[in-house]
Scaffold this motif. Structure first.
Motif, short mmCIF file in Angstrom:
data_model
loop_
_atom_site.label_atom_id
_atom_site.label_comp_id
_atom_site.label_asym_id
_atom_site.label_seq_id
_atom_site.Cartn_x
_atom_site.Cartn_y
_atom_site.Cartn_z
N ASP A 168 -11.66 6.01 3.57
CA ASP A 168 -10.95 4.86 4.15
C ASP A 168 -10.59 3.83 3.08
N THR A 169 -10.88 4.14 1.84
CA THR A 169 -10.66 3.16 0.78
C THR A 169 -9.88 3.72 -0.40
N LYS A 170 -8.92 4.58 -0.12
CA LYS A 170 -8.09 5.13 -1.21
C LYS A 170 -7.17 4.03 -1.71
N CYS A 171 -7.16 3.83 -3.02
CA CYS A 171 -6.29 2.83 -3.64
C CYS A 171 -5.04 3.53 -4.18
N VAL A 172 -3.89 3.13 -3.66
CA VAL A 172 -2.61 3.67 -4.09
C VAL A 172 -1.92 2.62 -4.96
N GLN A 173 -1.65 2.98 -6.21
CA GLN A 173 -0.96 2.09 -7.14
C GLN A 173 0.55 2.29 -6.96
N LEU A 174 1.26 1.21 -6.71
CA LEU A 174 2.70 1.28 -6.48
C LEU A 174 3.46 1.00 -7.77
N ASN A 175 4.56 1.73 -7.97
CA ASN A 175 5.42 1.43 -9.10
C ASN A 175 6.32 0.23 -8.72
N GLU A 176 7.24 -0.11 -9.57
CA GLU A 176 8.07 -1.30 -9.34
C GLU A 176 8.88 -1.20 -8.05
N VAL A 177 9.45 -0.04 -7.78
CA VAL A 177 10.22 0.14 -6.54
C VAL A 177 9.29 0.06 -5.33
N GLY A 178 8.13 0.70 -5.43
CA GLY A 178 7.15 0.64 -4.35
C GLY A 178 6.69 -0.78 -4.08
N GLN A 179 6.49 -1.54 -5.14
CA GLN A 179 6.08 -2.94 -4.99
C GLN A 179 7.15 -3.76 -4.27
N SER A 180 8.42 -3.46 -4.54
CA SER A 180 9.49 -4.20 -3.86
C SER A 180 9.55 -3.88 -2.37
N ILE A 181 9.14 -2.69 -1.99
CA ILE A 181 9.14 -2.29 -0.58
C ILE A 181 7.94 -2.88 0.15
N PHE A 182 6.77 -2.74 -0.43
CA PHE A 182 5.54 -3.13 0.26
C PHE A 182 5.06 -4.54 -0.07
N GLY A 183 5.65 -5.17 -1.07
CA GLY A 183 5.32 -6.55 -1.40
C GLY A 183 3.96 -6.75 -2.04
N LYS A 184 3.42 -5.70 -2.64
CA LYS A 184 2.13 -5.79 -3.33
C LYS A 184 2.05 -4.69 -4.36
N LYS A 185 1.04 -4.76 -5.23
CA LYS A 185 0.89 -3.79 -6.31
C LYS A 185 0.12 -2.54 -5.90
N GLN A 186 -0.71 -2.67 -4.87
CA GLN A 186 -1.49 -1.52 -4.43
C GLN A 186 -1.73 -1.59 -2.93
N LEU A 187 -2.02 -0.43 -2.35
CA LEU A 187 -2.35 -0.31 -0.93
C LEU A 187 -3.73 0.32 -0.81
N GLN A 237 12.17 19.09 -9.84
CA GLN A 237 13.46 19.68 -9.52
C GLN A 237 13.97 19.34 -8.12
N THR A 238 13.20 18.56 -7.35
CA THR A 238 13.53 18.30 -5.95
C THR A 238 14.52 17.17 -5.74
N GLY A 239 14.65 16.29 -6.70
CA GLY A 239 15.46 15.08 -6.52
C GLY A 239 14.66 13.95 -5.90
N LEU A 240 13.42 14.23 -5.50
CA LEU A 240 12.55 13.20 -4.92
C LEU A 240 12.00 12.32 -6.02
N GLN A 241 11.70 11.07 -5.68
CA GLN A 241 11.14 10.14 -6.65
C GLN A 241 9.82 9.58 -6.13
N ILE A 242 8.98 9.14 -7.05
CA ILE A 242 7.65 8.63 -6.72
C ILE A 242 7.70 7.12 -6.51
N LEU A 243 6.97 6.65 -5.49
CA LEU A 243 6.78 5.22 -5.26
C LEU A 243 5.35 4.78 -5.52
N GLY A 244 4.39 5.73 -5.37
CA GLY A 244 2.99 5.37 -5.55
C GLY A 244 2.14 6.58 -5.88
#
Length: 191
Positions: free
Chosen positions: A98-117, A132-139
């Motif tokens: 229940d306490t997993k810390c997810v570090q957000l990158n700059e784009v993730g921070q702009s979406i969630f309004g914080k540096k980590q969840l 090769q998927t075209g997907l990008q990482i947010l956290g």
């Protein structure tokens, strides 16, 4: 807003339903079955729940062909990655916290309004390759990739379970995913 929820056998599907109905939204719920076509009629957003590993051909097709926004949770995110040609791998042991810390990158921070969840996580598989998927990482976390999105399609996914309340921010985190993928920034939901 109307949701189409694909239940992949998650123990948390009822949490998704409760969050949506608390926000005064409607939904159709379909349990995944390889023999039944997935038809998200009149849906504003598709939610792919977590669940168990099985044959998901119908969901791969849905992910690849629909124009309806998709939010994938846990195995739902893994299905998104596989539908676009990525791979997943099995961990040596199940992650359950229940306490997993997810570090957000700059784009993730702009979406969630914080540096980590701080989130609930329960899974045995993680993304192995995605380049090769075209997907990008947010956290990311110490287990690997936690949040992905497609930069040109309305698709987003979380490895963790934002539908499980573990902090005062949990409900807000769930709805930030929905707002991001649907573009409905003024979405009404219960706090």
């Amino acid at each position: 807003m109307h949701f189409f929820i694909v239940d992949n056998g998650s123990v948390y599907t009822e949490n998704i339903v409760n969050i949506i109905t608390d926000g005064q939204h409607t939904y159709n719920l379909q349990s995944y079955d390889i023999n039944n076509q997935l038809v998200p009629s009149k849906a504003d957003c598709i939610i792919l729940s977590g669940g168990i590993k099985q044959n998901y051909e119908q969901e791969y097709q849905l992910i690849q062909t629909t124009s309806v926004p998709i939010f994938g949770i846990c195995i739902g995110m893994q299905l998104i990655v596989k539908a676009f040609g990525g791979t997943i791998r099995e961990l040596t042991k199940q992650v359950y916290t229940d306490t997993k810390c997810v570090q957000l990158n700059e784009v993730g921070q702009s979406i969630f309004g914080k540096k980590q969840l701080i989130v609930h996580e329960k899974h045995r598989y993680v993304i192995d390759t995605y380049e090769q998927t075209g997907l990008q990482i947010l956290g990311e976390s110490d287990d690997g990739i936690e949040i992905i999105y497609h930069p040109s399609k309305p698709i987003i996914g979380a490895q963790f379970h934002p539908e499980v309340t573990v902090s005062p921010d949990s409900n807000d985190i769930f709805w930030k995913f929905i707002q991001q993928v649907t573009g409905y920034k003024e979405l009404i939901y219960a706090q």
